[in-house]
Enzyme design. Structure first.
Site, PDB file in Angstrom:
ATOM      1  N   PRO A  27       0.827  -1.200   0.000  1.00 22.60           N
ATOM      2  CA  PRO A  27       0.000   0.000   0.000  1.00 22.60           C
ATOM      3  C   PRO A  27       0.869   1.261   0.000  1.00 22.60           C
ATOM      4  O   PRO A  27       1.945   1.286   0.600  1.00 22.60           O
ATOM      5  CB  PRO A  27      -0.789  -0.107   1.313  1.00 22.60           C
ATOM      6  CG  PRO A  27      -0.727  -1.549   1.692  1.00 22.60           C
ATOM      7  CD  PRO A  27       0.601  -2.042   1.191  1.00 22.60           C
ATOM      8  N   LYS A  28       0.396   2.294  -0.704  1.00 26.94           N
ATOM      9  CA  LYS A  28       1.071   3.600  -0.684  1.00 26.94           C
ATOM     10  C   LYS A  28       0.331   4.494   0.300  1.00 26.94           C
ATOM     11  O   LYS A  28      -0.823   4.850   0.093  1.00 26.94           O
ATOM     12  CB  LYS A  28       1.090   4.237  -2.070  1.00 26.94           C
ATOM     13  CG  LYS A  28       1.897   5.529  -2.102  1.00 26.94           C
ATOM     14  CD  LYS A  28       1.875   6.185  -3.450  1.00 26.94           C
ATOM     15  CE  LYS A  28       2.801   7.405  -3.447  1.00 26.94           C
ATOM     16  NZ  LYS A  28       2.471   8.366  -2.369  1.00 26.94           N
ATOM     17  N   TRP A  29       1.031   4.860   1.375  1.00 28.94           N
ATOM     18  CA  TRP A  29       0.411   5.595   2.476  1.00 28.94           C
ATOM     19  C   TRP A  29       0.528   7.100   2.272  1.00 28.94           C
ATOM     20  O   TRP A  29       1.495   7.584   1.697  1.00 28.94           O
ATOM     21  CB  TRP A  29       1.079   5.203   3.799  1.00 28.94           C
ATOM     22  CG  TRP A  29       1.136   3.733   4.002  1.00 28.94           C
ATOM     23  CD1 TRP A  29       2.200   2.910   3.750  1.00 28.94           C
ATOM     24  CD2 TRP A  29       0.079   2.887   4.459  1.00 28.94           C
ATOM     25  NE1 TRP A  29       1.876   1.607   4.027  1.00 28.94           N
ATOM     26  CE2 TRP A  29       0.580   1.561   4.466  1.00 28.94           C
ATOM     27  CE3 TRP A  29      -1.236   3.121   4.867  1.00 28.94           C
ATOM     28  CZ2 TRP A  29      -0.184   0.477   4.874  1.00 28.94           C
ATOM     29  CZ3 TRP A  29      -1.998   2.040   5.259  1.00 28.94           C
ATOM     30  CH2 TRP A  29      -1.481   0.739   5.265  1.00 28.94           C
ATOM     31  N   GLU A 178      -3.296   6.116  -0.785  1.00 27.21           N
ATOM     32  CA  GLU A 178      -3.104   6.824  -2.045  1.00 27.21           C
ATOM     33  C   GLU A 178      -3.001   5.901  -3.253  1.00 27.21           C
ATOM     34  O   GLU A 178      -3.226   6.339  -4.380  1.00 27.21           O
ATOM     35  CB  GLU A 178      -1.842   7.685  -1.979  1.00 27.21           C
ATOM     36  CG  GLU A 178      -1.964   8.895  -1.092  1.00 27.21           C
ATOM     37  CD  GLU A 178      -0.826   9.856  -1.309  1.00 27.21           C
ATOM     38  OE1 GLU A 178      -1.092  11.067  -1.404  1.00 27.21           O
ATOM     39  OE2 GLU A 178       0.337   9.411  -1.390  1.00 27.21           O
TER      40      GLU A 178
END
Length: 327
Positions: A27-29, A178
Site C-alpha cells: 500500500p502507498k500511504w 493513495e
C-alpha cells in the site's frame, strides 16, 4: 563503528494498477517518508527523505526504537502516518513537525500519535542488507518484527505477490490510502534510484470555477469551489497550469466580477509555498470536471493539484456535489 543511512530508494509513477510479474505490491500511504536508525550506542535518528532530523518531533517513535529494537545497529525505511477518525490525517503530521521539541512535541504525540509503517530493512547489526534482493530483505524484516515482538507505533507494512490482494487494497482509499507501490522481488536497495514504481488512485469530480490566476483573457489556473449545505461557496482546490489554448477558450465562458462570495479573501499558492496568489474573481456559474487523487486536508479540500478534464457547461452549479461529498 558508525554506519551511515543510505539515501532513500525512490519511486516512478505508472498508469496501471496491475501488479507486474516478478514484483511485490505494498500500500502507498499518505504520510511522510522516514528512515529510522537505532545505533548500538543508543542513539536514534528519524530522518526525512530530504535529510531533515525529525527525531525530536516524534518522541514516541524514538522511545519505541529504544525499547523494542535490538541494541545493535538497525536501519529501517518506512512512512510516518497519523490516524484520526478512521482515516490518515496528513495535516496532523504537518502540525506534529511544527512542534519540534520538548514539552510541545510530547503533548502533540499524546494528542495525535504517529506510527511508522515499516516496509524495508537496510541494516541489522554488522550486516548491510542493501545488496540483498527485496524478497530476502522482506523475510528479514518480518523476522525482525516476529522475533522482537515489535508493536505500535512500529507497524509492519503489508506486502503481497497476489494481484487480487493488491487490487483489494485499492478499496482502502476511503481511509486515505493513495495507491500502490510495486517493488521488484530480485532488486537490491539502491539509494536515490527510482527503481520502485507507484500507482496513485485518481478519479474525476465536478467543481465550480470561482476564480482564476493569470490574465482574465487567458487564465493560467482555476480556483475551484463547491457549495456547502448552508449555501456557502467553499474553496476546494486549484488546477495545474492550463495549456494556453485551453485558457483562452475558457475565458470566453467566464465573467469577472467584484460581487463574489470570495471578495476580500486571499489564497495561498500552496504545495510547499506561502506565496499569495493574484486572482481574478469570476461569476461562479461554470462547472468543470477535474482529475483528482484521494488526498484531502483537514478541511476536506483537495491537497494536491487537480487536472482539468473537461468543461461541464451543461451542469448547473447546484448540481455539483456539496462540499465534503464525493461524486
Amino acid at each position: 563503528m558508525t554506519w551511515t543511512l543510505p539515501e532513500p530508494m525512490l519511486t516512478a509513477p505508472v498508469a496501471s494498477p496491475d501488479l507486474p510479474p516478478g514484483h511485490a505490491a505494498e500500500p502507498k500511504w499518505d504520510g511522510f517518508r522516514a528512515q529510522l536508525a537505532r545505533y548500538a550506542d543508543g542513539r536514534v535518528l528519524l530522518r526525512s527523505r530530504a535529510g531533515t532530523d525529525m527525531t525530536p518531533a516524534f518522541p514516541e517513535i524514538r522511545d519505541a526504537a529504544l525499547a523494542q529494537l535490538p541494541d545493535n545497529a538497525v536501519f529501517l525505511d518506512g512512512e510516518l502516518v497519523v490516524w484520526e477518525a478512521g482515516r490518515l490525517a496528513f495535516e496532523r503530521l504537518q502540525q506534529r513537525l511544527a512542534r519540534r521539541r520538548g514539552a510541545s512535541a510530547a503533548a502533540a504525540a499524546r494528542a495525535s500519535p504517529a506510527h511508522l509503517v515499516v516496509f524495508d530493512l537496510m541494516r541489522q547489526g554488522s550486516t548491510d542488507l542493501t545488496p540483498w534482493p527485496y524478497s530476502q530483505r522482506r523475510t528479514a524484516l518480518e523476522d525482525l518484527f516476529a522475533e522482537n515482538g515489535l508493536t505500535a507505533p512500529l507497524t509492519l507494512c503489508p506486502s503481497t505477490t497476489d494481484p487480487d490482494t493488491a487490487r483489494q487494497w485499492l478499496t482502502w482509499t476511503s481511509a486515505g490510502l493513495e495507491g500502490l507501490c510495486f517493488k521488484p522481488l530480485r532488486a537490491p536497495y539502491k539509494g536515490g534510484a527510482r527503481a520502485w514504481t507507484k500507482y496513485k488512485v485518481r478519479a474525476t469530480e465536478d467543481a465550480i470555477v470561482g476564480a482564476v490566476t493569470g490574465p482574465a483573457s487567458a487564465p493560467r489556473t482555476l480556483l475551484l469551489g463547491r457549495y456547502d449545505t448552508t449555501g456557502r461557496l467553499r474553496y476546494i482546490g486549484r488546477t495545474t497550469t492550463l495549456p494556453r489554448t485551453t485558457g483562452t477558450a475558457l475565458a470566453e465562458l467566464l465573467t469577472t466580477t467584484d460581487t463574489h462570495p470570495w471578495a476580500g479573501r486571499t489564497f495561498s499558492a500552496g504545495w510547499g509555498t506561502r506565496e499569495v496568489l493574484s486572482v481574478h474573481l469570476v461569476r461562479p456559474d461554470l462547472v468543470v470536471e477535474v482529475e483528482v487523487d484521494v488526498a484531502r486536508d483537514a478541511a476536506g479540500r483537495w491537497r494536491h493539484p487537480t487536472r482539468l478534464h473537461r468543461i461541464r457547461a451543461e451542469l448547473h452549479p447546484m448540481q455539483v456535489p456539496k462540499f465534503g461529498e464525493q461524486d
